[in-house]
Enzyme design. Structure first.
Site, short mmCIF file in Angstrom:
data_model
loop_
_atom_site.label_atom_id
_atom_site.label_comp_id
_atom_site.label_asym_id
_atom_site.label_seq_id
_atom_site.Cartn_x
_atom_site.Cartn_y
_atom_site.Cartn_z
N SER A 187 0.84 -1.20 0.00
CA SER A 187 0.00 0.00 0.00
C SER A 187 0.87 1.24 0.00
CB SER A 187 -0.91 0.01 1.23
OG SER A 187 -1.60 1.25 1.34
N TYR A 200 -2.38 -1.62 10.19
CA TYR A 200 -2.50 -1.91 8.77
C TYR A 200 -1.26 -1.44 8.00
CZ TYR A 200 -4.12 -1.55 3.95
OH TYR A 200 -4.23 -1.67 2.58
#
Length: 324
Positions: A187, A200
């Protein structure tokens, strides 16, 4: 004075070389077909089958379609059978390729023995580790996460353990054949420390470092291993943001990212996301992590979620992969 003058001349020359090199490397990203060409048979030459985790929707679904369109049979994996069956039918009808459906929930323990049994007889040339879990769409401080103990286990199982175990399952066959491609979806927020998405974001840093180290180990064996770190992609995980120059559709992102397979052990998958990463890394962390900025991020996400009709307890623990 002569010594000082020589020092500053050398310092200036080093800066010119450094930034000149970065400019040249960036310019290559503008022309992927010229700088990182792939043959028409690149993917099928890797093997007969591609395996895509988190393939029921979003980025995973787009990768499954794209690889089938390039002549590969695909194994699609996710936890929702109805969605997988729908994707399998779409791929079969549009490409004529074989599609194998595997229903599995990657947050659970002890699932990989069965996965190995189902994949052991397949000639797997491509693995896309796309499955990922965002504990909540609402940004919050680590200790404020709901059911924190369970959330820690789920995020590690889904975002970290799954990628490592899938590589362990499929990489040996690639090493033996001397060819293969593994794409691990990270990400863009892993570019810098990311408060409010701490668990995350940190899990995605692991994805990148693991991928880069693994590539160093197996590059000479003919296996390509790459981390892909997108920013905004219009998926469930990002509340289906409207597409734009910066926020891409899953199909457009995947089409772009596949052009950069030979661009190194990490890419952002598209030129606009590469620019975003550079901007993020150039902003001092003290600014990004300022309390007023964090509050604005929380307010923005809450406003966006309200427009989409999502409640405070909504969860996006997914399966559609990356992004944001």
């Amino acid at each position: 004075m002569d010594l000082m003058e020589s020092f500053f001349v050398a310092l200036g020359a080093a800066a010119v070389v450094y930034y000149g090199t970065k400019l040249v490397l960036f310019s290559r990203m503008l022309f992927p077909k010229l700088c990182f060409p792939l043959t028409d048979t690149f993917f099928t030459a890797m093997g007969e089958w591609a395996v895509v985790t988190g393939a029921s929707e979003g980025i995973g679904r787009a990768y499954a379609h794209a690889l089938a369109e390039r002549g590969m049979n695909v194994v699609i994996m996710s936890r929702t059978k109805d969605k997988l069956d729908r994707v399998a039918k779409e791929i079969g009808n549009s490409t004529g390729q074989k599609v194998k459906v595997m229903v599995t929930d990657f947050i659970n323990e002890n699932i990989f023995g069965e996965i190995e049994d189902q994949l052991k007889d397949l000639n797997i040339g491509v693995l896309v580790n796309n499955v990922g879990m965002l504990p909540s769409i609402f940004p919050c401080r680590f200790l404020e996460s709901e059911e924190l103990e369970k959330t820690i286990t789920k995020v590690i199982n889904c975002n970290v353990k799954t990628m490592v175990k899938m590589c362990k399952t499929i990489l040996p066959g690639m090493e033996t054949r001397g060819k293969g491609l593994i794409l691990n979806i990270s990400s863009g927020i892993a570019s810098v420390p990311c408060p409010l998405y701490t668990l995350y974001g940190s899990s995605k840093v692991f994805v990148e470092r693991f991928s880069q180290a693994l590539q160093a180990e197996y590059r000479h064996r003919g296996v390509i291993i790459q981390a892909i770190a997108p920013f905004g992609v219009s998926t469930q995980m990002t509340c289906y943001q409207r597409t734009s120059t910066v926020t891409l559709s899953p199909e457009d992102f995947v089409k772009s990212s596949l052009q950069y397979i030979r661009a190194g052990d990490k890419t952002n998958g598209s030129i606009c996301h590469t620019v975003l990463a550079w901007i993020m890394q150039s902003i001092p962390c003290k600014i990004l992590q300022a309390e007023c900025v964090l509050r604005r991020v929380q307010d923005f996400v809450k406003e966006k979620a309200a427009k989409e009709g999502l409640s405070r307890t909504s969860r996006v623990s997914l399966e559609n992969g990356r992004n944001k």
